[in-house]
Scaffold this motif. Structure first.
Motif, short mmCIF file in Angstrom:
data_model
loop_
_atom_site.label_atom_id
_atom_site.label_comp_id
_atom_site.label_asym_id
_atom_site.label_seq_id
_atom_site.Cartn_x
_atom_site.Cartn_y
_atom_site.Cartn_z
N SER A 12 -49.74 51.73 -54.65
CA SER A 12 -50.48 52.78 -55.35
C SER A 12 -49.70 54.11 -55.31
O SER A 12 -49.46 54.74 -56.35
CB SER A 12 -51.86 52.92 -54.68
OG SER A 12 -52.51 54.06 -55.11
N ALA A 175 -66.93 53.66 -49.25
CA ALA A 175 -67.79 52.82 -50.11
C ALA A 175 -69.19 52.60 -49.54
O ALA A 175 -70.13 52.40 -50.30
CB ALA A 175 -67.10 51.47 -50.32
N GLU A 190 -65.06 43.05 -50.49
CA GLU A 190 -65.18 43.58 -51.85
C GLU A 190 -66.04 44.85 -51.84
O GLU A 190 -65.72 45.84 -52.49
CB GLU A 190 -65.81 42.56 -52.81
CG GLU A 190 -64.94 41.35 -53.09
CD GLU A 190 -64.82 40.39 -51.91
OE1 GLU A 190 -65.75 40.36 -51.06
OE2 GLU A 190 -63.81 39.68 -51.81
N GLU A 191 -67.15 44.79 -51.10
CA GLU A 191 -68.05 45.95 -51.06
C GLU A 191 -67.39 47.14 -50.36
O GLU A 191 -67.51 48.28 -50.80
CB GLU A 191 -69.36 45.56 -50.36
CG GLU A 191 -70.21 44.65 -51.23
CD GLU A 191 -71.31 43.93 -50.45
OE1 GLU A 191 -72.31 43.58 -51.08
OE2 GLU A 191 -71.16 43.70 -49.22
N GLY A 193 -64.32 47.70 -50.28
CA GLY A 193 -63.10 48.06 -51.01
C GLY A 193 -63.34 48.79 -52.32
O GLY A 193 -62.42 48.89 -53.13
N ARG A 194 -64.57 49.29 -52.53
CA ARG A 194 -64.85 50.04 -53.77
C ARG A 194 -65.01 51.50 -53.44
O ARG A 194 -66.10 51.95 -53.11
CB ARG A 194 -66.17 49.54 -54.40
CG ARG A 194 -65.99 48.27 -55.17
CD ARG A 194 -67.28 47.87 -55.88
NE ARG A 194 -67.38 46.42 -55.87
CZ ARG A 194 -68.35 45.72 -55.30
NH1 ARG A 194 -69.36 46.33 -54.71
NH2 ARG A 194 -68.33 44.42 -55.34
N HIS A 195 -63.93 52.26 -53.55
CA HIS A 195 -64.02 53.67 -53.16
C HIS A 195 -64.75 54.49 -54.22
O HIS A 195 -64.52 54.31 -55.41
CB HIS A 195 -62.63 54.27 -52.94
CG HIS A 195 -62.67 55.50 -52.09
ND1 HIS A 195 -63.07 56.71 -52.59
CD2 HIS A 195 -62.40 55.69 -50.78
CE1 HIS A 195 -63.02 57.60 -51.60
NE2 HIS A 195 -62.62 57.00 -50.49
N PRO A 196 -65.66 55.40 -53.78
CA PRO A 196 -66.40 56.18 -54.77
C PRO A 196 -65.51 57.15 -55.58
O PRO A 196 -65.83 57.45 -56.73
CB PRO A 196 -67.43 56.95 -53.94
CG PRO A 196 -66.92 56.91 -52.53
CD PRO A 196 -66.11 55.64 -52.41
N ALA A 199 -58.66 56.08 -56.25
CA ALA A 199 -58.07 54.76 -56.52
C ALA A 199 -56.86 54.62 -55.61
O ALA A 199 -55.87 55.32 -55.78
CB ALA A 199 -57.64 54.67 -57.99
N ASN A 202 -55.77 48.60 -51.34
CA ASN A 202 -56.97 47.97 -50.79
C ASN A 202 -57.18 48.29 -49.31
O ASN A 202 -58.30 48.55 -48.87
CB ASN A 202 -56.89 46.46 -51.02
CG ASN A 202 -58.18 45.77 -50.60
OD1 ASN A 202 -59.26 46.22 -50.96
ND2 ASN A 202 -58.06 44.71 -49.83
N THR A 205 -58.47 51.74 -48.63
CA THR A 205 -59.82 51.88 -49.18
C THR A 205 -60.85 51.33 -48.20
O THR A 205 -61.89 51.95 -47.94
CB THR A 205 -59.91 51.17 -50.54
OG1 THR A 205 -58.92 51.74 -51.41
CG2 THR A 205 -61.27 51.36 -51.17
#
Ligand code: NAD
Ligand code: MG
Length: 392
Positions: A12, A175, A190-191, A193-196, A199, A202, A205
């Motif tokens: 990234s 997250a 997965e939950e 690993g979703r940053h508000p 980007a 992983n 995050t």
């Protein structure tokens, strides 16, 4: 032309760095690019930039990399080859490998006296005093790229460090910040690993959700700026607009604001000591409307308490902390332990290694000491994870 190398160019931060460079044609001469398993992307980056050498960390992918590269670009593989590429003469080196694997290549670059843009926070957490003393010896300049540390660095510009009373590092909360505490144990990779707001890769995050990322950053701030631990505060700030604040003895506070876009911090390090135009969105505070702040809940995020233990113990504790955290994160990502087990495992490893004297690290700490401690902490964390999986 400025000669630049990017360690971790396929990640990234690496890709963001290359996008800035691509936006300024004719200004940069790319020396080395390094990556991991994604050799197609690495080869494409090397071809597009005309890099001198491309290196993958994976020896089994060397032939694949070589086949994908145009003639005239050297290919190499393995950890040693990455460190060798990092030591090639360059004016500016981006350290953006994830994890402790970034330490040795970063040090190799530092030995050349270059300017090292440091995104790899693990470097200072695992080996702060060693890295800073090597930089002082070689004349290398280290510039922070982590957004909070870039923010502090910018707020300190022209200030007397002795006039600093405190620093405040903000955290989005990651997250799972709004999840009820009792559900945290069930969180999946997965939950988590979703940053508000950001980007990112992983691993960082998920570390944001557990606040291990913030724990690393607190230690990074202590090492890089020399702040005493009791002057470093963490504040939850959902919007990720204020990246850090520095409070001075006269009560004044300098805050650094910007949209959550790493190209600002990367570009700041690329252009330092100048400031140049960067292709980042401009802040529209009227549109954002409100900025919120609240103290972190340490029951929810034990990593913050562990960071203070690490700083108090010193020696090789940072190396053990980072390695145990990496091993626990591996186990969580592989669904071998629950989200909340990570902090538990890390704390167990730190306590065991403190009790056995393994992390006391008296005298000058060498890279060998750090790597040995790293391996011992990983082994202990894996052992603890296995025991845990048998009892669950
Ligand atoms: P990423 O996972 O997206 O990329 C990591 C890079 O390292 C890739 O090029 C990968 O191929 C390489 N790599 C992975 N394992 C390796 C190994 N064993 N040996 C050699 N190379 C290896 O990670 P990222 O999000 O770009 O983060 C990179 C570093 O920057 C991390 O230390 C992270 O904490 C830090 N950082 C990232 C951000 C962000 O916004 N992404 C912000 C602040 C700090
Ligand atoms: Mg950060």
């Amino acid at each position: 032309m400025k000669r630049v190398s990017i360690l971790g160019s396929t990640g990234s931060i690496g890709q963001s760095t290359l996008s800035l460079i691509a936006g300024r044609p004719g200004e940069y001469d790319v020396v080395a690019l390094t990556g991991g398993r994604n050799v197609e992307l690495l080869a494409r980056q090397a071809a597009e930039t005309g890099a001198a050498i491309a290196v993958t960390s994976e020896p089994d992918l060397l032939d694949q990399l070589r086949d994908a590269l145009p003639a005239g670009i050297e290919a190499a593989a393995g950890a040693e080859a990455i460190a060798e590429a990092a030591a090639r003469r360059a004016d500016w080196v981006m350290s953006a490998i994830v994890g402790a694997a970034g330490l040795a290549p970063g040090l190799a670059a530092i030995e050349t006296g270059t300017t090292l843009a440091l995104a790899n926070k693990e470097t200072l957490v695992a080996a702060g005093p060693l890295v800073l003393s090597r930089a002082a010896a070689s004349g290398a300049t280290i510039l922070p790229v982590d957004s909070e540390h870039s923010a502090i660095f910018q707020a300190l510009r022209g200030e007397d460090p002795a006039a600093v009373e405190r620093v405040i590092i903000t955290a989005s909360g990651g997250a799972l910040r709004d999840w009820p505490m009792e559900r945290l144990a069930e969180a999946t990779p997965e939950e988590a690993g979703r940053h508000p707001n950001w980007a990112m890769g992983n691993r960082i995050t998920v570390d944001s959700a557990s606040m291990f990322n913030k724990a690393l950053e607190v230690i990074e701030a202590k090492e890089f700026f020399g702040f005493s631990p009791d002057r470093i505060e963490v504040l939850i700030h959902h919007e990720s607009i204020v990246h850090a604040l520095v409070g001075f003895v006269d009560g004044g506070v300098m805050a650094h604001l910007g949209p959550p876009d790493m190209r600002h911090a990367i570009g700041h390090a690329l252009d330092w000591p100048d400031r140049r135009a960067l292709p980042v969105e401009r802040l529209d505070l009227a549109k954002i409307g409100q900025l919120s702040f609240r103290p972190p809940d340490e029951a929810r995020w034990p990593a913050l308490r562990l960071a203070r233990d690490v700083m108090a113990r010193g020696g090789l504790t940072g190396a053990a902390f980072n390695a145990a955290k990496e091993a626990a994160l591996d186990a969580f990502l592989a669904r071998q332990m629950r989200f909340t087990d990570m902090a538990h495992i890390v704390e167990t490893v730190l306590d065991e290694m403190d009790a056995s004297g393994e992390t006391s690290g008296r005298g000058d700490i060498s890279l060998g000491d750090v790597l040995e401690t790293d391996a011992a902490a990983r082994a202990r964390a894996r052992g603890a994870a296995t025991r845990l999986s048998q009892t669950v």
